[in-house]
Motif scaffolding. Structure first.
Motif, PDB file in Angstrom:
ATOM      1  N   HIS A 176     -80.504   2.359  66.092  1.00  0.00           N
ATOM      2  CA  HIS A 176     -79.967   2.820  64.806  1.00  0.00           C
ATOM      3  C   HIS A 176     -79.570   1.655  63.895  1.00  0.00           C
ATOM      4  CE1 HIS A 176     -77.424   4.850  61.848  1.00  0.00           C
ATOM      5  NE2 HIS A 176     -76.448   4.006  62.172  1.00  0.00           N
ATOM      6  N   THR A 197     -83.131  16.037  65.635  1.00  0.00           N
ATOM      7  CA  THR A 197     -83.324  14.600  65.739  1.00  0.00           C
ATOM      8  C   THR A 197     -83.865  14.092  64.416  1.00  0.00           C
ATOM      9  OG1 THR A 197     -83.757  14.605  68.127  1.00  0.00           O
ATOM     10  CG2 THR A 197     -84.678  12.781  66.847  1.00  0.00           C
ATOM     11  N   ASP A 215     -78.106  11.249  71.794  1.00  0.00           N
ATOM     12  CA  ASP A 215     -78.625   9.963  71.332  1.00  0.00           C
ATOM     13  C   ASP A 215     -79.855   9.531  72.125  1.00  0.00           C
ATOM     14  OD1 ASP A 215     -76.470  10.075  69.701  1.00  0.00           O
ATOM     15  OD2 ASP A 215     -75.465   8.293  70.474  1.00  0.00           O
ATOM     16  N   THR A 234     -71.074   7.135  71.389  1.00  0.00           N
ATOM     17  CA  THR A 234     -72.359   7.784  71.637  1.00  0.00           C
ATOM     18  C   THR A 234     -72.204   9.266  71.924  1.00  0.00           C
ATOM     19  OG1 THR A 234     -72.243   7.246  73.984  1.00  0.00           O
ATOM     20  CG2 THR A 234     -73.342   5.662  72.549  1.00  0.00           C
ATOM     21  N   LEU A 251     -78.367   7.629  63.707  1.00  0.00           N
ATOM     22  CA  LEU A 251     -77.175   8.019  64.476  1.00  0.00           C
ATOM     23  C   LEU A 251     -75.943   7.437  63.790  1.00  0.00           C
ATOM     24  CD1 LEU A 251     -78.655   7.160  68.001  1.00  0.00           C
ATOM     25  CD2 LEU A 251     -78.578   9.412  66.931  1.00  0.00           C
TER      26      LEU A 251
END
Length: 341
Positions: free
Chosen positions: A200, A127, A173, A169, A159
């Protein structure tokens, strides 16, 4: 289980936010230091602030190198990276090798745009949280953090597959968004009440908005011989230049990101108006780096923006001119240094 945070590059900004996180119960903060290691290992950080009473922050662990941090075998929940972004010198994502584990979130508190990509490339399953701050903090001597004003920090997941033309997606996420919200909540518990969370796209626009200010003020200060922010914004000709650079960046951002500029972001005229009222005498970091003979953050503040825009068929003539001039000036100076060795 406590939440463990490692500050990577424990300078003024990283140490300040780390010190606030450390005031929160069940959060243990460590520091990966460079030149300030000996002082911090012995005495911690002494922090002064107009917002908080003076206090001492003693990291749970203080490391002198990434190897020491790896050998500690600690599972880090967050790695807060606050190093100066100099991709033309080194890839700082390498510092995190062996430190990113399952569930670790990398929080990038760095200037400029395009800083996140190397970390996602090196750690594709991790992440990555992008963070933008306007905090004014300095380390006048090793282990002493002087917080001057502002605390705001904006955080959001990185992202890039959600950008215009992306593939939609991914299942990870939601985890990234949850990690971002949790980190902001931790900061608020530590007294950073204006910490804010974005998605994002929202965070990338915040990055471009701060870039508009940095791209105008930083290079212009160097090129004008070290002028301060207030002096530049009050000069009749230079203020027109600053306004032109900021508008160039703000007009380019939607073309790169594929979405309209959020209306909540202050227009360039408001930024200049505010700067004229700032009588602190502050100078941009790039001017300080240049005067001290250090490498400047040219690539993330100018070069990346010019290249990203060009990929979309957009030119940024003001930014490109400053980038070309300062990059050559820096290369000439580095060459002169090498010739003296």
């Amino acid at each position: 289980m406590p939440t463990r945070v490692l500050i990577v590059g424990a300078g003024a900004v990283g140490a300040f936010y780390g010190s606030r996180l450390a005031t929160t119960p069940n959060i243990l903060v460590s520091a990966l230091c460079r030149s300030n290691y000996k002082v911090v290992a012995q005495s911690g950080f002494r922090v002064t602030s107009p917002k908080f009473p003076d206090y001492t922050f003693r990291p749970e662990h203080t490391f002198a190198s990434p190897a020491e941090a790896r050998n500690a075998k600690v599972h880090w929940d967050y790695l807060l990276v606050s190093t100066k972004a100099l991709p033309d010198v080194s890839d700082d994502s390498e510092l995190l090798e062996g430190l990113v584990g399952d569930g670790t979130a990398v929080v990038l508190v760095q200037n400029g745009i395009g800083v996140e990509a190397p970390y996602l490339q090196r750690f594709p399953g991790a992440t990555v949280l992008s963070a933008v701050t306007i905090v004014s903090a300095a380390q006048p001597e090793h282990g002493v953090i002087k917080h001057n004003r502002w605390t705001r920090i904006s955080v959001g997941p990185y992202l890039p597959h959600l950008d215009a033309g992306g593939e939609g997606t991914k299942s990870s996420d939601a985890e990234a968004e949850t990690k971002g919200m949790a980190f902001v909540e931790m900061l608020k518990q530590g007294g950073i009440n204006d910490a804010e969370v974005y998605d994002h796209a929202g965070l990338q626009f915040v990055r471009w908005h701060k870039l508009a200010i940095n791209a105008a003020m930083n290079p212009s200060s160097v090129l004008s011989g070290g002028s301060g922010n207030q002096a530049m914004s009050s000069d009749s000709e230079l203020s027109r230049h600053l306004l032109g650079v900021m508008n160039e960046v703000l007009e380019t951002a939607p073309k790169v990101l594929g979405k309209p500029l959020p209306t909540k972001l202050a227009p360039a005229e408001k930024v200049l108006e505010s700067t004229r009222k700032n009588s602190s005498g502050s100078k941009p970091s790039m001017a300080i780096d240049w005067s001290e003979g250090k490498r400047m953050e040219l690539e993330v503040i100018l070069g990346n923006a010019v290249r990203l825009a060009r990929e979309k068929g957009v030119e940024m003539p003001r930014c490109q001119s400053m980038y070309a001039l300062l990059r050559m000036a820096q290369e000439n100076r580095e060459a002169a240094k090498s010739s003296k060795l």
